[in-house]
Design an enzyme around this catalytic site. Structure first.
Site, PDB file in Angstrom:
ATOM      1  NE  ARG A 243      -4.292  -1.342   0.057  1.00  0.00           N
ATOM      2  CZ  ARG A 243      -4.405  -2.431  -0.718  1.00  0.00           C
ATOM      3  NH1 ARG A 243      -3.413  -2.797  -1.515  1.00  0.00           N
ATOM      4  NH2 ARG A 243      -5.510  -3.140  -0.701  1.00  0.00           N
ATOM      5  CD  GLU A 272      -3.098   3.359  -5.301  1.00  0.00           C
ATOM      6  OE1 GLU A 272      -4.166   2.812  -5.644  1.00  0.00           O
ATOM      7  OE2 GLU A 272      -2.143   2.723  -4.864  1.00  0.00           O
ATOM      8  CG  HIS A 290      -3.278  -0.651  -6.716  1.00  0.00           C
ATOM      9  ND1 HIS A 290      -3.637  -0.009  -5.546  1.00  0.00           N
ATOM     10  CD2 HIS A 290      -3.186  -1.964  -6.397  1.00  0.00           C
ATOM     11  CE1 HIS A 290      -3.763  -0.887  -4.568  1.00  0.00           C
ATOM     12  NE2 HIS A 290      -3.492  -2.090  -5.063  1.00  0.00           N
TER      13      HIS A 290
END
Ligand code: DGY
Length: 334
Positions: A243, A272, A290
């Site tokens: 993360r 993000e 991602h």
């Protein structure tokens, strides 16, 4: 199990078809509704969308907080199409009687593959090389041109050694890397193949490559901060498929810019889809949106597992992938 009223399940974004087909084939499922938009729902759209349903498949882009749960009085089960559940307020889920299930195991290999792809791409400057060739800047072969980093005989540090960390270790063995790991407990499987458990600061000082595999929790937020980045070798490469907020992204940009770190391979970011100022301008980073678990097979398996977890909970059967901290059993049917 026979239900007086058929179950209604909402899916917050299009997922692979076999998960939807599975849900629609269940005799106790009356309605499966998929967000038709090609974007995540806004917080107010999410509140409105979940309100009439018994269960939902949600994504890591959906912030499931107390407000969302409050607005969904019938909701009893969530299936997260992810292994990470930091987007869900588990305490609020527990207090609202909502069971949460996630998708461990099925994405382990795809994510470990991608961590290794980033490690190799950053170490061997693969994206720069591709850009040169496309731009017609293919120079004559030269001994000093486009040099990168060797892997064989170097040290890889795994920050977190759960399923994905251990899968990265298996790949590292094939590349002749020595492995150090930092984890809450000793992993006999890793020790048995010669990996060594060390303190985090020692791992950062000694490693040539550092790959992050911890969940995002209050304890791991900015675990890799300016002080810890400064412990790393100036020749080291940092890889993050965990993360974004595990790393202080602004501090990482400063370290990369100052040459205190050789390179980074990043699939996840603190905020993000926004990037820290300056990150995209750096030549020594490989950036991905991602996508570490994004293979056809893995995404199908994730959606199916999330669907099974959500449905099991709605039927009163504890999912094998139930997330501790969420409600069990779920609240009664209203
Ligand atoms: C997860 O599952 O948590 C990943 O970040 C997406 O696959």
């Amino acid at each position: 199990m026979v239900h007086a009223r058929k179950l209604s399940i909402y899916v917050t974004r299009a997922v692979p078809e076999d998960a939807l087909a599975f849900l629609r084939s269940q005799p106790d499922v009356g309605l499966v509704t998929v967000n038709p938009l090609e974007r995540p729902l806004t917080p107010s759209e999410l509140r409105a969308a979940l309100a009439p349903h018994d269960g939902a498949l949600v994504l890591l882009t959906d912030r499931i907080d107390a407000g969302v749960l409050e607005a969904a009085p019938r909701l009893r089960a969530l299936g997260c199409v992810s292994v990470g559940t930091d987007n869900v307020d588990l305490e609020a889920a527990r207090s609202h009687g909502v069971s949460v299930a996630n998708t461990p195991d099925v994405l382990t290999d795809a994510t470990a593959d991608f961590a290794f792809a980033l490690l190799l791409a950053a170490s061997r400057r693969l994206v720069e090389a591709d850009a040169l060739v496309r731009a017609g800047k293919f120079p004559p072969w030269a001994p000093l041109f486009h040099l990168g980093l060797d892997l064989t005989g170097r040290t890889l540090g795994l920050v977190g050694a759960g399923r994905i960390g251990q899968a990265v270790e298996r790949r590292a063995r094939g590349f002749g890397l020595r492995v150090l790991y930092w984890a809450r407990s000793t992993k006999p499987g890793l020790d048995a193949v010669g990996a060594r458990r060390v303190e985090l600061d020692e791992l950062l000082r000694e490693s040539d490559f550092v790959s992050l595999h911890v969940a995002l929790t209050p304890e791991t937020r900015h675990l890799i901060d300016a002080r810890r980045l400064a412990l790393m070798k100036p020749t080291a490469v940092l890889v993050n498929t965990a993360r974004g907020a595990v790393v202080d992204e602004a501090a990482l940009v400063a370290a990369l810019r100052a040459g205190k770190l050789a390179a980074a391979g990043l699939d996840v970011f603190e905020d993000e889809p926004r990037l820290a100022p300056g990150l995209a301008e750096l030549g020594n980073v490989v950036l991905a949106p991602h996508v570490a678990s994004a293979t056809h097979g893995t995404r199908s398996a994730m959606a199916l597992l999330a669907a099974r977890g959500c449905l099991a909970a709605l039927r009163g059967e504890k999912p094998a992938t139930w997330v501790p901290g969420s409600a069990w059993p779920p609240r009664a049917v209203s």
